[in-house]
Design a protein around this motif. Sequence first.
Motif, PDB file in Angstrom:
ATOM      1  N   MET A   4      85.529 111.488 102.409  1.00  0.00           N
ATOM      2  CA  MET A   4      86.154 111.255 103.714  1.00  0.00           C
ATOM      3  C   MET A   4      86.813 109.877 103.778  1.00  0.00           C
ATOM      4  N   LEU A   5      86.194 108.894 103.133  1.00  0.00           N
ATOM      5  CA  LEU A   5      86.848 107.582 103.096  1.00  0.00           C
ATOM      6  C   LEU A   5      88.108 107.638 102.245  1.00  0.00           C
ATOM      7  N   PHE A   6      88.064 108.399 101.157  1.00  0.00           N
ATOM      8  CA  PHE A   6      89.255 108.589 100.328  1.00  0.00           C
ATOM      9  C   PHE A   6      90.364 109.233 101.154  1.00  0.00           C
ATOM     10  N   LEU A   7      90.028 110.270 101.916  1.00  0.00           N
ATOM     11  CA  LEU A   7      91.031 110.938 102.754  1.00  0.00           C
ATOM     12  C   LEU A   7      91.536 110.021 103.855  1.00  0.00           C
ATOM     13  N   ARG A   8      90.629 109.212 104.415  1.00  0.00           N
ATOM     14  CA  ARG A   8      91.033 108.297 105.478  1.00  0.00           C
ATOM     15  C   ARG A   8      92.070 107.302 104.965  1.00  0.00           C
ATOM     16  N   PHE A   9      91.788 106.674 103.849  1.00  0.00           N
ATOM     17  CA  PHE A   9      92.713 105.668 103.343  1.00  0.00           C
ATOM     18  C   PHE A   9      93.961 106.298 102.733  1.00  0.00           C
ATOM     19  N   SER A  10      93.869 107.538 102.262  1.00  0.00           N
ATOM     20  CA  SER A  10      95.078 108.252 101.823  1.00  0.00           C
ATOM     21  C   SER A  10      95.987 108.519 103.023  1.00  0.00           C
ATOM     22  N   ALA A  11      95.390 108.948 104.140  1.00  0.00           N
ATOM     23  CA  ALA A  11      96.174 109.194 105.354  1.00  0.00           C
ATOM     24  C   ALA A  11      96.820 107.909 105.858  1.00  0.00           C
ATOM     25  N   ILE A  12      96.066 106.820 105.818  1.00  0.00           N
ATOM     26  CA  ILE A  12      96.628 105.537 106.255  1.00  0.00           C
ATOM     27  C   ILE A  12      97.774 105.122 105.329  1.00  0.00           C
ATOM     28  N   GLY A  13      97.621 105.337 104.030  1.00  0.00           N
ATOM     29  CA  GLY A  13      98.693 105.019 103.092  1.00  0.00           C
ATOM     30  C   GLY A  13      99.934 105.861 103.329  1.00  0.00           C
ATOM     31  N   LEU A  14      99.736 107.146 103.629  1.00  0.00           N
ATOM     32  CA  LEU A  14     100.878 108.015 103.921  1.00  0.00           C
ATOM     33  C   LEU A  14     101.596 107.571 105.187  1.00  0.00           C
ATOM     34  N   PRO A  69      78.978  96.717 107.039  1.00  0.00           N
ATOM     35  CA  PRO A  69      78.780  98.168 107.148  1.00  0.00           C
ATOM     36  C   PRO A  69      80.008  98.927 106.659  1.00  0.00           C
ATOM     37  N   ARG A  70      79.770 100.137 106.163  1.00  0.00           N
ATOM     38  CA  ARG A  70      80.873 100.965 105.694  1.00  0.00           C
ATOM     39  C   ARG A  70      81.755 101.361 106.861  1.00  0.00           C
ATOM     40  N   PRO A  71      83.024 101.568 106.606  1.00  0.00           N
ATOM     41  CA  PRO A  71      83.906 102.009 107.698  1.00  0.00           C
ATOM     42  C   PRO A  71      83.442 103.359 108.245  1.00  0.00           C
ATOM     43  N   SER A  72      83.657 103.551 109.527  1.00  0.00           N
ATOM     44  CA  SER A  72      83.246 104.814 110.145  1.00  0.00           C
ATOM     45  C   SER A  72      84.111 105.957 109.624  1.00  0.00           C
ATOM     46  N   PRO A  73      83.612 107.182 109.708  1.00  0.00           N
ATOM     47  CA  PRO A  73      84.419 108.316 109.248  1.00  0.00           C
ATOM     48  C   PRO A  73      85.649 108.493 110.142  1.00  0.00           C
ATOM     49  N   PRO A  74      86.711 109.058 109.590  1.00  0.00           N
ATOM     50  CA  PRO A  74      87.925 109.223 110.392  1.00  0.00           C
ATOM     51  C   PRO A  74      87.702 110.183 111.550  1.00  0.00           C
ATOM     52  N   GLY A  75      88.456 109.973 112.610  1.00  0.00           N
ATOM     53  CA  GLY A  75      88.269 110.770 113.801  1.00  0.00           C
ATOM     54  C   GLY A  75      89.479 111.602 114.162  1.00  0.00           C
ATOM     55  N   PHE A  76      89.469 112.066 115.399  1.00  0.00           N
ATOM     56  CA  PHE A  76      90.506 112.962 115.877  1.00  0.00           C
ATOM     57  C   PHE A  76      91.858 112.267 116.005  1.00  0.00           C
ATOM     58  N   VAL A  77      91.874 110.983 116.335  1.00  0.00           N
ATOM     59  CA  VAL A  77      93.143 110.283 116.518  1.00  0.00           C
ATOM     60  C   VAL A  77      93.885 110.181 115.185  1.00  0.00           C
ATOM     61  N   ALA A  81      97.342 112.185 114.513  1.00  0.00           N
ATOM     62  CA  ALA A  81      98.562 111.432 114.178  1.00  0.00           C
ATOM     63  C   ALA A  81      99.070 111.822 112.792  1.00  0.00           C
ATOM     64  N   THR A  82      98.147 112.004 111.859  1.00  0.00           N
ATOM     65  CA  THR A  82      98.539 112.398 110.510  1.00  0.00           C
ATOM     66  C   THR A  82      99.123 113.803 110.504  1.00  0.00           C
ATOM     67  N   PHE A  83      98.553 114.709 111.305  1.00  0.00           N
ATOM     68  CA  PHE A  83      99.069 116.069 111.393  1.00  0.00           C
ATOM     69  C   PHE A  83     100.488 116.074 111.954  1.00  0.00           C
ATOM     70  N   ILE A 130      95.655 116.914 104.273  1.00  0.00           N
ATOM     71  CA  ILE A 130      94.698 115.836 104.520  1.00  0.00           C
ATOM     72  C   ILE A 130      94.300 115.798 105.988  1.00  0.00           C
ATOM     73  N   SER A 131      95.273 115.943 106.875  1.00  0.00           N
ATOM     74  CA  SER A 131      94.951 115.908 108.305  1.00  0.00           C
ATOM     75  C   SER A 131      94.093 117.101 108.705  1.00  0.00           C
ATOM     76  N   ALA A 132      94.346 118.267 108.129  1.00  0.00           N
ATOM     77  CA  ALA A 132      93.527 119.434 108.454  1.00  0.00           C
ATOM     78  C   ALA A 132      92.086 119.230 108.008  1.00  0.00           C
ATOM     79  N   VAL A 133      91.892 118.664 106.830  1.00  0.00           N
ATOM     80  CA  VAL A 133      90.529 118.407 106.351  1.00  0.00           C
ATOM     81  C   VAL A 133      89.833 117.386 107.242  1.00  0.00           C
ATOM     82  N   ILE A 134      90.547 116.341 107.649  1.00  0.00           N
ATOM     83  CA  ILE A 134      89.961 115.332 108.541  1.00  0.00           C
ATOM     84  C   ILE A 134      89.563 115.966 109.873  1.00  0.00           C
ATOM     85  N   LEU A 135      90.451 116.760 110.457  1.00  0.00           N
ATOM     86  CA  LEU A 135      90.152 117.380 111.753  1.00  0.00           C
ATOM     87  C   LEU A 135      89.014 118.390 111.653  1.00  0.00           C
ATOM     88  N   ILE A 136      88.984 119.184 110.604  1.00  0.00           N
ATOM     89  CA  ILE A 136      87.906 120.164 110.440  1.00  0.00           C
ATOM     90  C   ILE A 136      86.577 119.462 110.228  1.00  0.00           C
TER      91      ILE A 136
END
Length: 156
Positions: A4-14, A69-77, A81-83, A130-136
Motif C-alpha cells: 500500500m505504501l508502494f501504491l501510495r507513492f506510485s500514485a503521488i509520483g504519477l 512513525p510509518r506514513p498512514s495508509p492511503p485514503g479516499f482522497v 484524485a488519482t482515479f 492503482i487508484s482502484a486498488v487504493i479505493l478497494i
Amino acid sequence: MSIMLFLRFSAIGLLCGVVLVPLFWIQRGDEFEHLRLAALMGLDVAQVVTIPIALAVGAWKARPWSKRPRPSPPGFVLGGATFAFGALVMTQAIATTRWLDGRPSGVGDPDGESFMAMLAVLSGGVTLLISAVILINRSAALRRSRKVDVPVPAGR
C-alpha cells in the motif's frame, strides 16, 4: 515497503508528473489537438522522472530503522484524485490516438507520436488500476473497522 505504501507513492509520483509538464513542452502546431499531444508527451516524460523520485522518497520514509512513525495508509482522497486524473489522461490519450490514426495523420513523425500517445494510454490505465486498488483496500479497511454485532430481537 508494504504494497500500500508502494501504491501510495506510485500514485503521488504519477500525479506529480503534472508539475514538470511545462519543462518538457514540445508543441508543433496551433490547434487544440497539437496542444493535447504536447501535454501528453510532456506528461509521459515527466512521469519517467517523478515516479522514481517518489518511490525513493517513499522507501526513505518507510525505512524500518526510522524512529518516526510509518506514513498512514492511503485514503479516499488520494484514491479519488488519482482515479479522476487517470480517467482524464486515458480519455485524452485515446482521443489523441484516434486523431493521429485518422486522415491526415498528426504532424511530424506519426509513429513517434502514436507511440507517445499509446504510452499515455498505458499511463492512464496504470493510474486507474492503482487508484482502484487504493479505493478497494481503503473501503475494505473501513468495513473491517466498522463491524458491529447486531443483536437479535427477543421474540425470534
